[in-house]
Design a protein around this motif. Structure first.
Motif, PDB file in Angstrom:
ATOM      1  N   LEU A 257      11.507 151.147  59.709  1.00 34.23           N
ATOM      2  CA  LEU A 257      10.390 151.824  60.433  1.00 34.23           C
ATOM      3  C   LEU A 257       9.009 150.733  60.577  1.00 34.23           C
ATOM      4  CD1 LEU A 257      10.588 155.387  58.999  1.00 34.23           C
ATOM      5  CD2 LEU A 257      11.048 154.587  61.338  1.00 34.23           C
ATOM      6  N   GLU A 258       9.206 149.854  59.341  1.00 37.46           N
ATOM      7  CA  GLU A 258       8.055 148.937  59.234  1.00 37.46           C
ATOM      8  C   GLU A 258       8.207 147.908  60.569  1.00 37.46           C
ATOM      9  OE1 GLU A 258       7.275 147.213  55.621  1.00 37.46           O
ATOM     10  OE2 GLU A 258       7.670 149.063  54.315  1.00 37.46           O
ATOM     11  N   PHE A 259       9.129 147.677  60.728  1.00 39.68           N
ATOM     12  CA  PHE A 259       9.654 146.545  61.920  1.00 39.68           C
ATOM     13  C   PHE A 259       8.932 147.146  63.120  1.00 39.68           C
ATOM     14  CE2 PHE A 259      11.346 143.843  58.634  1.00 39.68           C
ATOM     15  CZ  PHE A 259      11.324 142.410  59.158  1.00 39.68           C
ATOM     16  N   ILE A 260       9.576 148.316  63.345  1.00 44.64           N
ATOM     17  CA  ILE A 260       9.017 149.134  64.675  1.00 44.64           C
ATOM     18  C   ILE A 260       7.769 149.268  64.642  1.00 44.64           C
ATOM     19  CG2 ILE A 260       9.515 151.396  65.886  1.00 44.64           C
ATOM     20  CD1 ILE A 260      11.953 150.021  65.493  1.00 44.64           C
ATOM     21  N   HIS A 289      16.070 160.978  58.892  1.00 50.50           N
ATOM     22  CA  HIS A 289      15.666 161.945  57.933  1.00 50.50           C
ATOM     23  C   HIS A 289      14.110 161.213  57.362  1.00 50.50           C
ATOM     24  CE1 HIS A 289      19.390 164.144  57.583  1.00 50.50           C
ATOM     25  NE2 HIS A 289      20.123 162.858  57.580  1.00 50.50           N
ATOM     26  N   THR A 290      14.270 159.896  57.349  1.00 48.43           N
ATOM     27  CA  THR A 290      13.284 159.048  56.760  1.00 48.43           C
ATOM     28  C   THR A 290      11.889 159.289  57.844  1.00 48.43           C
ATOM     29  OG1 THR A 290      14.433 157.569  55.765  1.00 48.43           O
ATOM     30  CG2 THR A 290      12.153 156.879  55.992  1.00 48.43           C
ATOM     31  N   MET A 291      12.126 159.383  59.270  1.00 44.51           N
ATOM     32  CA  MET A 291      11.402 159.623  60.307  1.00 44.51           C
ATOM     33  C   MET A 291      10.734 160.742  60.102  1.00 44.51           C
ATOM     34  SD  MET A 291      13.330 158.013  63.749  1.00 44.51           S
ATOM     35  CE  MET A 291      12.202 158.894  64.665  1.00 44.51           C
ATOM     36  N   HIS A 292      11.494 161.921  59.605  1.00 49.15           N
ATOM     37  CA  HIS A 292      10.971 163.361  59.424  1.00 49.15           C
ATOM     38  C   HIS A 292      10.081 163.200  58.289  1.00 49.15           C
ATOM     39  CE1 HIS A 292      10.653 167.687  59.632  1.00 49.15           C
ATOM     40  NE2 HIS A 292      10.946 167.580  58.308  1.00 49.15           N
ATOM     41  N   LYS A 293      10.529 162.464  57.088  1.00 52.11           N
ATOM     42  CA  LYS A 293       9.575 162.620  55.924  1.00 52.11           C
ATOM     43  C   LYS A 293       8.290 161.803  56.187  1.00 52.11           C
ATOM     44  CE  LYS A 293       9.412 160.041  51.669  1.00 52.11           C
ATOM     45  NZ  LYS A 293      10.008 159.148  50.926  1.00 52.11           N
ATOM     46  N   TYR A 294       8.205 160.987  57.061  1.00 52.81           N
ATOM     47  CA  TYR A 294       6.817 160.498  57.548  1.00 52.81           C
ATOM     48  C   TYR A 294       6.020 161.061  58.677  1.00 52.81           C
ATOM     49  CZ  TYR A 294       7.703 156.827  53.966  1.00 52.81           C
ATOM     50  OH  TYR A 294       7.965 156.235  52.795  1.00 52.81           O
ATOM     51  N   GLY A 295       6.716 162.128  59.341  1.00 54.90           N
ATOM     52  CA  GLY A 295       6.124 162.646  60.312  1.00 54.90           C
ATOM     53  C   GLY A 295       6.487 162.063  61.619  1.00 54.90           C
ATOM     54  N   ILE A 296       7.339 161.206  61.790  1.00 55.53           N
ATOM     55  CA  ILE A 296       7.529 160.497  63.080  1.00 55.53           C
ATOM     56  C   ILE A 296       8.304 161.054  64.026  1.00 55.53           C
ATOM     57  CG2 ILE A 296       8.469 158.324  64.016  1.00 55.53           C
ATOM     58  CD1 ILE A 296       7.450 156.872  61.060  1.00 55.53           C
ATOM     59  N   SER A 297       8.068 161.544  65.006  1.00 53.69           N
ATOM     60  CA  SER A 297       8.989 162.585  65.887  1.00 53.69           C
ATOM     61  C   SER A 297       9.783 161.558  66.711  1.00 53.69           C
ATOM     62  CB  SER A 297       7.887 163.410  66.727  1.00 53.69           C
ATOM     63  OG  SER A 297       7.042 162.621  67.474  1.00 53.69           O
ATOM     64  N   GLU A 301       7.048 156.574  69.828  1.00 50.25           N
ATOM     65  CA  GLU A 301       5.582 156.884  69.386  1.00 50.25           C
ATOM     66  C   GLU A 301       5.018 155.735  68.479  1.00 50.25           C
ATOM     67  OE1 GLU A 301       4.719 159.964  66.084  1.00 50.25           O
ATOM     68  OE2 GLU A 301       5.067 161.131  68.072  1.00 50.25           O
ATOM     69  N   LEU A 302       6.088 155.447  67.487  1.00 49.76           N
ATOM     70  CA  LEU A 302       5.649 154.506  66.307  1.00 49.76           C
ATOM     71  C   LEU A 302       5.310 153.142  66.671  1.00 49.76           C
ATOM     72  CD1 LEU A 302       5.224 154.130  63.219  1.00 49.76           C
ATOM     73  CD2 LEU A 302       7.882 153.903  63.147  1.00 49.76           C
ATOM     74  N   ARG A 303       6.293 152.769  67.890  1.00 49.59           N
ATOM     75  CA  ARG A 303       6.412 151.227  68.136  1.00 49.59           C
ATOM     76  C   ARG A 303       5.049 150.656  68.552  1.00 49.59           C
ATOM     77  NH1 ARG A 303      10.242 151.943  71.390  1.00 49.59           N
ATOM     78  NH2 ARG A 303      11.736 151.559  69.844  1.00 49.59           N
ATOM     79  N   GLY A 304       4.759 149.511  67.703  1.00 47.52           N
ATOM     80  CA  GLY A 304       3.591 148.667  68.102  1.00 47.52           C
ATOM     81  C   GLY A 304       2.314 149.634  67.766  1.00 47.52           C
ATOM     82  N   GLY A 305       2.504 150.596  66.747  1.00 50.20           N
ATOM     83  CA  GLY A 305       1.225 151.403  66.294  1.00 50.20           C
ATOM     84  C   GLY A 305       0.404 151.013  65.366  1.00 50.20           C
ATOM     85  N   LEU A 306       0.646 149.761  65.053  1.00 57.23           N
ATOM     86  CA  LEU A 306      -0.186 149.321  63.839  1.00 57.23           C
ATOM     87  C   LEU A 306      -1.494 149.374  63.655  1.00 57.23           C
ATOM     88  CD1 LEU A 306       0.486 147.941  60.956  1.00 57.23           C
ATOM     89  CD2 LEU A 306       0.023 145.688  62.169  1.00 57.23           C
ATOM     90  N   LYS A 307      -2.434 149.897  62.930  1.00 60.17           N
ATOM     91  CA  LYS A 307      -3.860 149.959  63.030  1.00 60.17           C
ATOM     92  C   LYS A 307      -4.281 148.588  62.329  1.00 60.17           C
ATOM     93  CE  LYS A 307      -3.343 155.038  62.764  1.00 60.17           C
ATOM     94  NZ  LYS A 307      -3.981 156.329  62.139  1.00 60.17           N
TER      95      LYS A 307
END
Length: 308
Positions: A257-260, A289-297, A301-307
């Motif tokens: 998920l960090e790489f995504i 399951h890990t996606m669910h844990k971090y609220g990632i649907s 949605e996650l890709r390239g979303g680094l703030k």
């Protein structure tokens, strides 16, 4: 892991993966060796170990050494050669259920093209991955991946010879500007980029006063290089428009998920497969399951979303 297909599209070619978790070349054999540890079809794709036209014996022993949080290797691209792979390895792989990607090794653009052409005519291969960390024998042994011009020549040669097969190019971090190399490969027709290959390193034994590897220098992989890999993926995804596959120290679903998050479309699990032969299978299974844990649907949605 449930069906979570990933589509990699670039320069008019497309590769569809079962999910974002692939295996990395050189760490998963030909795939067959890992069948006792999990279902190959549960992976996003299988990247077979580096393949050359003719068999190679590789470097002398010792050629693998453990390091803090990582591993050094100088295997020397030992492989069975094209004929043996096509006759005895590929037919046993579940290529109808999981994409089989072949990593190419050669010492000149013409040789890369010849091998790519042979593979393109072979049923059961979903894509090619070009190892531009190979030595360019005509230029004194320097790596193709250390020159944007040479990286582009090799990429173009493979693209032109590969028919409709998607072409991934595996980038080396051992360069001054990885984005320059990435742009050159994109311009030469690459479908996607694999980022990164190993980091050049060495180890020594104080008692014997000898290097840990017979080759003296090798490639460092494992968790120790993850920060370098994340940086490279983040830089490359901001520099090109084709997809990037992240590689380097991935051993947990959180790593995926960090790489995504920094922009990768998919990942490859490498050294973790050697430490734990079922690592890639477990990571793929645990990812939802890990996606669910971090609220990632969704990964989109996650890709390239680094703030920043």
């Amino acid at each position: 892991m449930g069906k979570q297909r990933i589509t990699l599209s670039g320069n008019g070619r497309t590769l569809v993966l079962n999910n974002p978790v692939l295996t990395a070349s050189g760490t998963f054999g030909y795939g067959l060796e890992y069948t006792p540890f999990g279902n190959l079809a549960s992976l996003g794709g299988i990247v077979a170990k580096g393949l050359s036209l003719l068999p190679r014996q590789g470097n002398p022993m010792p050629r693998i050494a453990e390091t803090p949080s990582g591993m050094l290797n100088a295997v020397g691209l030992q492989n069975c050669g094209f004929d043996e792979f096509v006759k005895r390895k590929l037919p046993k792989l579940p290529h109808k259920d999981v994409p089989v990607i072949v990593n190419l090794y050669a010492t000149s653009p013409a040789e890369f093209a010849e091998l790519a052409g042979k593979l393109a005519a072979t049923e059961g291969i979903a894509a090619l991955e070009v190892n531009i960390s190979c030595p360019n024998v005509k230029e004194g042994g320097s790596s193709f991946g250390q020159s944007a011009t040479m990286a582009a020549k090799v990429t173009e040669a493979v693209v032109n010879a590969s028919g409709t097969l998607p072409v991934l190019v595996k980038l080396s971090p051992n360069v001054t500007s990885i984005t320059e190399i990435a742009k050159a490969c994109e311009g030469a027709g690459a479908t996607a980029l694999s980022c990164i290959n190993t980091v050049t390193g060495m180890g020594v034994d104080l008692q014997s006063k000898r290097p840990l590897l017979a080759n003296v220098i090798g490639g460092l992989s494992g968790p120790a290089i993850k920060p370098i890999a994340l940086r490279c993926v983040w830089e490359v995804t901001r520099a090109v428009s084709i997809p990037v596959i992240g590689i380097g120290g991935i051993s947990t679903p959180e790593d995926v998920l960090e790489f995504i998050l920094v922009g990768a479309s998919a990942v490859q699990v490498g050294t973790a497969n050697i430490a734990l032969p079922d690592a890639a299978f477990r990571i793929a299974e645990a990812l939802p399951h890990t996606m669910h844990k971090y609220g990632i649907s969704s990964l989109d949605e996650l890709r390239g979303g680094l703030k920043i």
